[in-house]
Structures are given as structure tokens and as C-alpha cells.
Design a protein around this motif. Structure first.
Motif, PDB file in Angstrom:
ATOM      1  N   CYS A 195    -114.847 -28.789   3.242  1.00 50.43           N
ATOM      2  CA  CYS A 195    -114.010 -29.791   2.567  1.00 50.43           C
ATOM      3  C   CYS A 195    -113.299 -30.715   3.537  1.00 50.43           C
ATOM      4  N   GLY A 241    -110.885 -29.973   5.287  1.00 49.81           N
ATOM      5  CA  GLY A 241    -109.474 -29.645   5.316  1.00 49.81           C
ATOM      6  C   GLY A 241    -109.054 -29.064   6.661  1.00 49.81           C
ATOM      7  N   GLU A 242    -107.747 -28.845   6.814  1.00 53.92           N
ATOM      8  CA  GLU A 242    -107.211 -28.319   8.081  1.00 53.92           C
ATOM      9  C   GLU A 242    -107.513 -26.827   8.216  1.00 53.92           C
ATOM     10  N   CYS A 279    -109.008 -22.134   5.852  1.00 48.46           N
ATOM     11  CA  CYS A 279    -108.885 -23.548   5.517  1.00 48.46           C
ATOM     12  C   CYS A 279    -107.757 -23.730   4.523  1.00 48.46           C
ATOM     13  N   GLY A 327    -107.365 -26.335   2.803  1.00 42.84           N
ATOM     14  CA  GLY A 327    -107.843 -27.139   1.690  1.00 42.84           C
ATOM     15  C   GLY A 327    -108.549 -26.324   0.630  1.00 42.84           C
ATOM     16  N   CYS A 328    -109.710 -25.773   0.978  1.00 44.25           N
ATOM     17  CA  CYS A 328    -110.510 -25.036  -0.009  1.00 44.25           C
ATOM     18  C   CYS A 328    -110.207 -23.547  -0.033  1.00 44.25           C
TER      19      CYS A 328
END
Length: 234
Positions: free
Chosen positions: A203, A205-206, A221, A223-224
Motif C-alpha cells: 500500500c 504506507g509507512e 505497515c 497503512g494496511c
């Protein structure tokens, strides 16, 4: 939740461990390069475009290679020693009763039992081991200061007045900080750090890596929510 007493006891219990660690070498760097490399293999299995070096840190990056453990531990011991002794100095200055040898009394003459007994009590008070020393280097150490502050925190009897709320707060703050420093030095505390410029292959994301406490590192992650450990991705 740990209390000030727990933190002070932690300092006392693990000071010898710090001394022993002075002669050892650091097991690795933080973030753990090899651990990240193993995690990256799982990431590559999920996304071929996610290269192994995406979770590695280049040796020429600032902070990639930590100092030898003996130096890091020495720095921690020096800082903890200074802070605990400094707080003990301040609190002793406020609550420790001055030695009674400073009080003038008549000189005991032959058969003056009362004066002799009083002189004996005064000498014992002056030499009371419960007193905090402002001069004796053998007693101006982190573990001794931690033990002395613990006794004051617990209200142990001795030539002392009552602690104020400010004093209790000072003890709690320095005890919590000292225990945390020791945990870091002995790799007993788990840390979390963002993997800068290393986005999630799913994704973007960080990614954040957790570890440093002797357990296997884990990447997650934000994000996901996917995470990678030494096993398969979750």
C-alpha cells in the motif's frame, strides 16, 4: 505500572550487569541490519519489485553502525551515576539533619556519665551509615544513591525530615529515567523506529520496525496493517 521503588530497585539489581557488559562487544546495530535482511526476504516474496536493500541500511549512513557496547554502556553508567548522585545531594541537603557534633556540649570530665553518654550518642549520629555522604567517593555511586533514595522514598527511619511532594516527584522522575537508560543499554527495552524511504510494497504506507529487546524484530505497515517477522507475513 512500575513505581519509583520498582525503578530504583531495577537500578540496584542490574548495575552489576552493566559492569559486566563493559567488557563485551555489541551484538549488532539498530535497526538490526541482518534482521531486516531476513524480513525483507518475506517482503520480496510478496512483491518482487521490493528489493532486499529496501530494508537495509547502508554502512555509510549516519547512525547505521552503533558504537561498541562497552562505550555505550560506559556512557549510560556515567550519566545514571551523575543524575542519581545529584538528586541524592539535593534531597539530602533539604531533609538530612546536620551532624550533632556541630552542637556545642560541655566536655565530659571524670565521673560525668551523662556527658560521656551524650558524647557517644553524638559520635554515633555523626557516623550513622544511613546518612548520605557528600564527600565519600565509595558511597557516591549510582547503586548506593538508588538504595538511599529508595529508603527515603519508603520513609525509612533515620536522621531525616519528611520528604515533600516535590522531592517524591524528583525521585520518581530520575528513577524512571535511570531504569529506562539501563534497559536500553542492556537491550532489555523494545524500540520502534520508522524505516525512512522504505514504503510498504502493498500500500506504500509507512513501515516501522520493532525490536532491540533480544526478541526477533518485526516490521509492521501503519497503512494496511501487514506485518513481517521471522516467519511468514501476517
Amino acid at each position: 505500572m512500575s513505581t519509583a521503588a520498582d525503578h530504583l530497585q531495577h537500578v540496584i539489581n542490574h548495575w552489576a550487569d552493566l559492569q559486566q557488559a563493559l567488557g563485551t562487544q555489541q551484538a549488532g546495530t539498530w535497526p538490526p541490519v541482518m534482521g531486516i535482511a531476513r524480513l525483507a526476504e518475506h517482503l520480496r516474496a510478496d512483491d518482487d519489485a521490493f528489493e532486499l536493500r529496501a530494508l537495509e541500511r547502508s554502512p555509510d549512513q549516519i547512525g547505521a553502525t552503533a558504537a561498541p557496547l562497552r562505550i555505550a554502556v560506559l556512557d549510560v553508567m556515567t550519566a545514571v551515576d551523575h543524575q542519581l548522585v545529584d538528586v541524592a545531594d539535593g534531597i539530602a541537603s533539604a531533609v538530612q539533619r546536620p551532624p550533632t557534633t556541630r552542637v556545642p556540649i560541655r566536655v565530659a570530665g571524670p565521673g560525668d556519665d551523662i556527658a560521656l553518654q551524650l558524647r557517644t550518642l553524638i559520635l554515633k549520629d555523626d557516623a550513622d551509615e544511613r546518612r548520605w555522604s557528600f564527600t565519600d567517593p565509595r558511597r557516591r555511586t549510582a547503586p548506593y544513591a538508588a538504595a538511599w533514595l529508595l529508603a527515603r522514598h519508603d520513609g525509612a527511619v533515620g536522621p531525616f525530615g519528611r520528604l515533600t511532594g516535590v522531592h517524591q516527584d524528583q525521585i520518581a522522575a530520575v528513577a524512571r529515567w535511570a531504569a529506562g537508560q539501563i534497559d536500553e543499554a542492556l537491550e532489555m527495552a523494545r524500540r520502534t523506529q520508522a524505516l525512512e524511504d522504505r514504503p510498504c510494497p502493498h500500500c506504500r504506507g509507512e513501515l516501522r520496525i520493532s525490536g532491540g529487546d533480544g526478541q526477533a524484530p518485526m516490521v509492521r505497515c501503519r497503512g494496511c496493517g501487514r506485518q513481517w517477522t521471522g516467519q511468514a507475513a501476517a
